[in-house]
Design a protein around this motif. Structure first.
Motif, PDB file in Angstrom:
ATOM      1  N   GLU A 586     -13.217  -1.144  32.557  1.00 40.07           N
ATOM      2  CA  GLU A 586     -12.281  -0.534  31.603  1.00 40.07           C
ATOM      3  C   GLU A 586     -11.822   0.849  32.042  1.00 40.07           C
ATOM      4  OE1 GLU A 586     -10.721  -2.013  29.286  1.00 40.07           O
ATOM      5  OE2 GLU A 586     -11.836  -3.863  29.677  1.00 40.07           O
ATOM      6  N   ARG A 587     -12.795   1.666  32.424  1.00 40.26           N
ATOM      7  CA  ARG A 587     -12.478   3.043  32.773  1.00 40.26           C
ATOM      8  C   ARG A 587     -11.533   3.121  33.981  1.00 40.26           C
ATOM      9  NH1 ARG A 587     -14.884   8.046  31.942  1.00 40.26           N
ATOM     10  NH2 ARG A 587     -13.985   9.545  33.381  1.00 40.26           N
ATOM     11  N   ASP A 590      -8.009   2.135  33.128  1.00 44.49           N
ATOM     12  CA  ASP A 590      -7.327   3.270  32.506  1.00 44.49           C
ATOM     13  C   ASP A 590      -6.804   4.239  33.543  1.00 44.49           C
ATOM     14  OD1 ASP A 590      -7.647   2.587  29.968  1.00 44.49           O
ATOM     15  OD2 ASP A 590      -8.959   4.272  29.405  1.00 44.49           O
ATOM     16  N   GLN A 591      -7.703   4.555  34.485  1.00 41.48           N
ATOM     17  CA  GLN A 591      -7.411   5.641  35.386  1.00 41.48           C
ATOM     18  C   GLN A 591      -6.421   5.260  36.498  1.00 41.48           C
ATOM     19  OE1 GLN A 591     -11.197   7.205  36.337  1.00 41.48           O
ATOM     20  NE2 GLN A 591     -10.464   9.303  36.369  1.00 41.48           N
TER      21      GLN A 591
END
Ligand code: ADP
Ligand code: ZN
Length: 605
Positions: A586-587, A590-591
């Motif tokens: 997920e992170r 996002d990035q």
């Protein structure tokens, strides 16, 4: 139990972006989650870190991780933070801000993983404060450092049993990649009051290809090998400092980004070269064995030994730095008669006790045996580590390298030449005598008059040198210690000379692991990608590098190769499909998700 396991898989997916456990991880993680003491022996690259990272995120609380190298722990903390995990380290390289942040997170019980050095854990009541911060588990990485029999003994590791009780007798997970049985038993005895649940995962690294080649024109052999790995990162190990620099210069001349690394370089240059290797793609480091500790770059695509290693243990450790991401990686070891003699002399000249010397000679014998193996290389390697295996079908020998022939008569010719010339000459002189070449030295010593002179005219000097080397490797010859490079016959050799024993040796030509592609023919890509996918992969690598440079982190911390390859194959067009790519949690989505989606959309191959 079942609930924990499915929760573990969910975290594996959402945080790290992986679908499945690597072999061995699942069992270890289940035992850790069950609160047991666990000792896990798994090879490098098998994903040991995940065995404590994942439980820390599944059942909450603080996991304290002991790690021997500050550089490694800082690297891991940065990597975990990249995944959005609350991790910190306490070490002497921290600045005040880092320390303050770590302590604040500890006090507020926000931390999942805290990395400390063993000496730090023993200092000023740290265990008490960690107990207050809710520590639930102690993980001990590189656990072989506790044993004097291992290769990196660290006396501070001896205090860890004490630290454990100071932490309130939390369960311990000890991890190592050390293969040696005696060391393993010692580790378990030192770190655990009662026998832990032990998992030993196979030392087989199926993604590493193994090949050896006799040194012929080493520079060309190395250049040919490297030409199959353009764009990939790799290490070329040599046996001396000078050679690292000479080779790096030579490769630079051939258009490679090649950098030397050895303990004699000043610290600044060393650190700079290591950083370039870690952060960028397509860099070749020409190094002595000083290079490696603390290198956990997952996408090293090849390891070459320009000279034969001293033991199977070091060979395994060094090739093990390739392919930690599980993708195919290539290894090549060059060796020759000079290496064998040189390594023997090195051991003889060391100031060590006789027991130790005997052991080192035995280890070298095993290494020579592996180099001269006549059947499956991988099987020979694993049997050294006590694993029985069947032929792998993928090493240079399984792929049809070696043919054996009854070499008794050739051997007798060599052994006879050795005896009749006084048991003190090396391969060059012996080959002259055998092929009937009346060199100055041969004539001066009257060796053109002995019975053996010219009995080997039917073969050339190279063939005889090969037989001499194999006889040396087989223990029929040994070095005559008074003379550099000279041989004398052993008992085993006498048995052959007198016709009591027969011997089989490898026939010429020898396996040519460094075979170059034919002119005009392009070297096949080692990663097996087709052209358009490979082109997109290269493009994604470039995007990754510019992101990494901007953020000042290593390229693989953005995404490892494996992820970019998967991305190049899947060509996701939306965030939802991007999520299916291995290594996109997920992170990271996002990035970096948008940048890579854009790169794929606008790419014109
Ligand atoms: P080790 O410490 O055993 O040498 P690491 O823990 O450094 O290995 O892991 C090697 C690489 O494998 C890392 O890049 C890690 O992210 C990756 N990895 C770990 N577990 C998995 C998994 N289950 N699926 C895919 N990749 C994984
Ligand atoms: Zn094989």
């Amino acid at each position: 139990m079942h609930a924990l396991e499915s929760r573990a898989r969910e975290v594996l997916r959402s945080v790290f972006g992986y679908d499945d456990f690597r072999p061995g991880q699942g069992e270890v993680i289940a035992a850790v989650l069950a609160g047991r003491d666990v000792f896990a022996v798994m090879p490098t690259g098998s994903g040991k870190s995940m065995c404590y990272q994942l439980p820390a995120l599944v059942d909450g609380g603080l996991t304290v991780v002991v790690s021997p190298l500050i550089a490694l722990m800082r690297d891991q903390v940065r990597q975990l933070q990249g995944f959005g995990v609350s991790a910190a380290s306490l070490n002497s390289a921290n600045d005040d801000d880092e320390n303050r942040a770590a302590w604040a997170a500890l006090r507020e019980r926000r931390l999942s993983l805290l990395f400390v050095s063993p000496e730090r854990l023993a200092m000023d009541g740290l265990p008490t404060r960690l107990k207050e911060a809710g520590v639930v588990r102690l993980a001990i990485d590189e656990a072989h450092c506790v044993s004097q029999w291992g290769h990196d003994f660290r006396p501070e590791y001896r205090q860890l049993a004490g630290a454990r009780s100071a932490l309130g007798d939390v369960p311990v997970l000890a991890l190592t990649a050390t293969a040696d049985r005696a060391t393993r038993e010692d580790i378990a005895a030192q770190l655990f009051p009662r026998p832990p649940e032990t998992f030993v995962h196979s030392f087989d690294r199926p993604n590493l290809s193994l090949a050896f080649a006799v040194k012929d024109q080493p520079r060309r052999q190395i250049a040919d090998f490297l030409s199959r790995h353009r764009g990939g990162s790799g290490i070329v190990y040599t046996s001396s400092r000078d050679r690292t620099e000479v080779l790096a210069e030579h490769l630079t001349g051939k258009g490679w980004r090649a950098l030397p690394y050895h303990a004699g370089l000043d610290a600044g240059t060393r650190a700079r070269n290591q950083d370039v290797f870690l952060q960028e793609d397509g860099v070749v480091v020409c190094a002595t064995i000083a290079f490696g500790m603390g290198i956990n770059k997952p996408d090293v695509r090849f390891v070459v030994h320009a000279d034969m290693p001293t033991s199977i243990e070091s060979y395994y450790q060094e090739i093990g730095r390739a392919g930690r991401d599980g993708l195919p990686a290539d290894t090549l070891t060059l060796y020759g008669l000079e290496d064998m003699a040189f390594r023997r002399r090195q051991i003889d000249e060391k100031e060590i006790g006789e027991d130790r010397r005997r052991i080192e000679h035995r280890r070298l014998d095993a290494m020579i045996g592996l180099a001269e193996a006549a059947t499956c290389r991988r099987r020979a390697l694993l049997s050294y580590f006590g694993e029985t295996e069947v032929n792998c079908g993928a090493c240079d020998l399984c792929r049809g390298g070696a043919k054996l022939y009854d070499a008794t008569i050739d051997a007798q010719k060599v052994l006879s030449a050795v005896v009749r010339t006084g048991q003190r000459f090396g391969a060059a002189h012996l080959s002259d005598v055998l092929t009937g070449k009346a060199s100055d030295q041969v004539r001066r010593l009257g060796h053109d008059a002995i019975k053996t002179f010219g009995v080997g005219r039917d073969r050339d000097r190279r063939a005889w040198t090969t037989t001499i080397r194999q006889l040396f490797a087989a223990g029929a010859l040994e070095t005559a210690s008074e003379e550099h490079g000279g041989f004398r016959i052993t008992q085993a050799g006498e048995a052959i000379l007198l016709g009591r024993e027969r011997i089989a040796l490898r026939a010429m030509p020898e396996p040519a692991a460094g075979t170059r592609p034919r002119r005009g023919e392009r070297a096949a890509r080692a990663d097996g990608l087709d052209e358009p996918t490979a082109a997109l992969f290269e493009h994604l690598r470039a995007v990754r590098l510019s992101i990494a440079r901007e953020e000042g982190i290593a390229a693989y911390m953005v995404f490892p190769d494996r992820t970019l390859i998967d991305m190049a194959r899947l060509k996701p067009a939306t965030a939802a499909t991007m999520r299916l790519v291995q290594g996109v949690g997920e992170r990271k989505l996002d990035q970096y998700g948008q940048a890579f989606l854009d790169a794929i959309r606008t790419f014109e191959g």
